[in-house]
Design a protein around this motif. Structure first.
Motif, PDB file in Angstrom:
ATOM      1  N   LYS A 247       0.841  -1.196   0.000  1.00 32.04           N
ATOM      2  CA  LYS A 247       0.000   0.000   0.000  1.00 32.04           C
ATOM      3  C   LYS A 247       0.883   1.255   0.000  1.00 32.04           C
ATOM      4  O   LYS A 247       0.610   2.209  -0.719  1.00 32.04           O
ATOM      5  CB  LYS A 247      -0.908  -0.023   1.236  1.00 32.04           C
ATOM      6  CG  LYS A 247      -1.982   1.015   1.248  1.00 32.04           C
ATOM      7  CD  LYS A 247      -2.879   0.811   2.453  1.00 32.04           C
ATOM      8  CE  LYS A 247      -4.009   1.804   2.459  1.00 32.04           C
ATOM      9  NZ  LYS A 247      -4.864   1.656   3.636  1.00 32.04           N
ATOM     10  N   ASN A 248       1.965   1.219   0.797  1.00 30.87           N
ATOM     11  CA  ASN A 248       2.905   2.341   0.829  1.00 30.87           C
ATOM     12  C   ASN A 248       3.612   2.512  -0.509  1.00 30.87           C
ATOM     13  O   ASN A 248       3.822   3.628  -0.969  1.00 30.87           O
ATOM     14  CB  ASN A 248       3.942   2.137   1.942  1.00 30.87           C
ATOM     15  CG  ASN A 248       3.359   2.326   3.319  1.00 30.87           C
ATOM     16  OD1 ASN A 248       2.255   2.829   3.477  1.00 30.87           O
ATOM     17  ND2 ASN A 248       4.095   1.898   4.330  1.00 30.87           N
TER      18      ASN A 248
ATOM     19  N   LYS B 169       2.463   1.692  -3.480  1.00 34.21           N
ATOM     20  CA  LYS B 169       1.498   2.264  -4.428  1.00 34.21           C
ATOM     21  C   LYS B 169       1.308   3.757  -4.168  1.00 34.21           C
ATOM     22  O   LYS B 169       1.268   4.555  -5.101  1.00 34.21           O
ATOM     23  CB  LYS B 169       0.162   1.523  -4.307  1.00 34.21           C
ATOM     24  CG  LYS B 169      -0.837   1.923  -5.350  1.00 34.21           C
ATOM     25  CD  LYS B 169      -2.073   1.070  -5.277  1.00 34.21           C
ATOM     26  CE  LYS B 169      -3.046   1.478  -6.363  1.00 34.21           C
ATOM     27  NZ  LYS B 169      -4.258   0.682  -6.344  1.00 34.21           N
ATOM     28  N   HIS B 170       1.235   4.135  -2.891  1.00 33.04           N
ATOM     29  CA  HIS B 170       1.074   5.547  -2.515  1.00 33.04           C
ATOM     30  C   HIS B 170       2.257   6.373  -3.030  1.00 33.04           C
ATOM     31  O   HIS B 170       2.067   7.432  -3.638  1.00 33.04           O
ATOM     32  CB  HIS B 170       0.947   5.663  -0.991  1.00 33.04           C
ATOM     33  CG  HIS B 170       0.841   7.068  -0.499  1.00 33.04           C
ATOM     34  ND1 HIS B 170      -0.319   7.801  -0.608  1.00 33.04           N
ATOM     35  CD2 HIS B 170       1.750   7.879   0.095  1.00 33.04           C
ATOM     36  CE1 HIS B 170      -0.125   8.993  -0.104  1.00 33.04           C
ATOM     37  NE2 HIS B 170       1.128   9.072   0.337  1.00 33.04           N
TER      38      HIS B 170
ATOM     39  N   GLU C  13       2.191   6.833  -6.853  1.00 28.94           N
ATOM     40  CA  GLU C  13       1.199   7.801  -7.321  1.00 28.94           C
ATOM     41  C   GLU C  13       1.613   9.232  -7.001  1.00 28.94           C
ATOM     42  O   GLU C  13       1.493  10.111  -7.853  1.00 28.94           O
ATOM     43  CB  GLU C  13      -0.156   7.505  -6.688  1.00 28.94           C
ATOM     44  CG  GLU C  13      -0.785   6.235  -7.161  1.00 28.94           C
ATOM     45  CD  GLU C  13      -2.046   5.875  -6.394  1.00 28.94           C
ATOM     46  OE1 GLU C  13      -2.666   4.883  -6.769  1.00 28.94           O
ATOM     47  OE2 GLU C  13      -2.397   6.564  -5.419  1.00 28.94           O
ATOM     48  N   ILE C  14       2.082   9.469  -5.800  1.00 26.65           N
ATOM     49  CA  ILE C  14       2.400  10.830  -5.370  1.00 26.65           C
ATOM     50  C   ILE C  14       3.656  11.364  -6.051  1.00 26.65           C
ATOM     51  O   ILE C  14       3.699  12.514  -6.470  1.00 26.65           O
ATOM     52  CB  ILE C  14       2.574  10.882  -3.832  1.00 26.65           C
ATOM     53  CG1 ILE C  14       1.262  10.532  -3.127  1.00 26.65           C
ATOM     54  CG2 ILE C  14       3.076  12.236  -3.368  1.00 26.65           C
ATOM     55  CD1 ILE C  14       0.134  11.485  -3.399  1.00 26.65           C
TER      56      ILE C  14
ATOM     57  N   THR D  50       8.675   9.549   1.890  1.00 26.69           N
ATOM     58  CA  THR D  50       8.156  10.719   1.168  1.00 26.69           C
ATOM     59  C   THR D  50       9.173  11.852   1.218  1.00 26.69           C
ATOM     60  O   THR D  50       9.445  12.487   0.197  1.00 26.69           O
ATOM     61  CB  THR D  50       6.816  11.167   1.771  1.00 26.69           C
ATOM     62  OG1 THR D  50       5.883  10.097   1.637  1.00 26.69           O
ATOM     63  CG2 THR D  50       6.263  12.384   1.067  1.00 26.69           C
TER      64      THR D  50
END
Length: 136
Positions: free
Chosen positions: A8-9, A11-12, A15-16, A39
């Motif tokens: 999930k991380n 994929k996040h 995208e970002i 990030t």
């Protein structure tokens, strides 16, 4: 469950930051699977390029945006800076004011004043002085 959170991380981050799956994985590995640290790592362009070079050995195709820059993040950053500096520039033509004002307003150009009076943009200095003279 840890693998699910990790994917999930990944994929996040993909995208970002508009990076490949491999670069997102590497960012998470370098940050001990902390999303916020990963990030921050990807916001640093120098470190992001290092991760991209490290991830080039992967066979997975890279997801990129224009010149490796996430344009949506770039736009959001520009909007944020414009909102922060809105009192330093004319709100119609973006010419800088000679000094920083308290509220957004227009410069002395005829077109800017016309738009201000006819379209209700900016503030009316006369009304502001009458309404709150302590601001002067």
């Amino acid at each position: 469950r840890e693998k699910l959170a990790s994917s999930k991380n990944i994929k996040h981050l993909m995208e970002i930051h508009a990076v490949s799956r491999e670069v997102a994985k590497l960012a998470l590995v370098h940050s001990n699977n902390h999303l916020d640290c990963a990030t921050d790592l990807l916001f640093d362009e120098k470190k992001k390029l290092e991760l991209q070079k490290e991830g080039k050995n992967s066979a997975a195709p890279q997801v990129r945006s224009v010149d490796g820059i996430n344009m949506l993040l770039k736009c959001l950053h520009c909007v944020q800076k414009r909102i922060e500096d809105c009192t330093r520039f004319c709100i119609v033509c973006d010419k800088p004011h000679p000094l920083q004002l308290l509220k957004p307003t227009v410069c002395s150009e005829d077109l800017c004043n016309f738009q201000f009076t006819n379209m209700g943009l900016g503030i009316n200095v006369e009304n502001e002085i009458l309404r709150s003279p302590q601001a002067c």
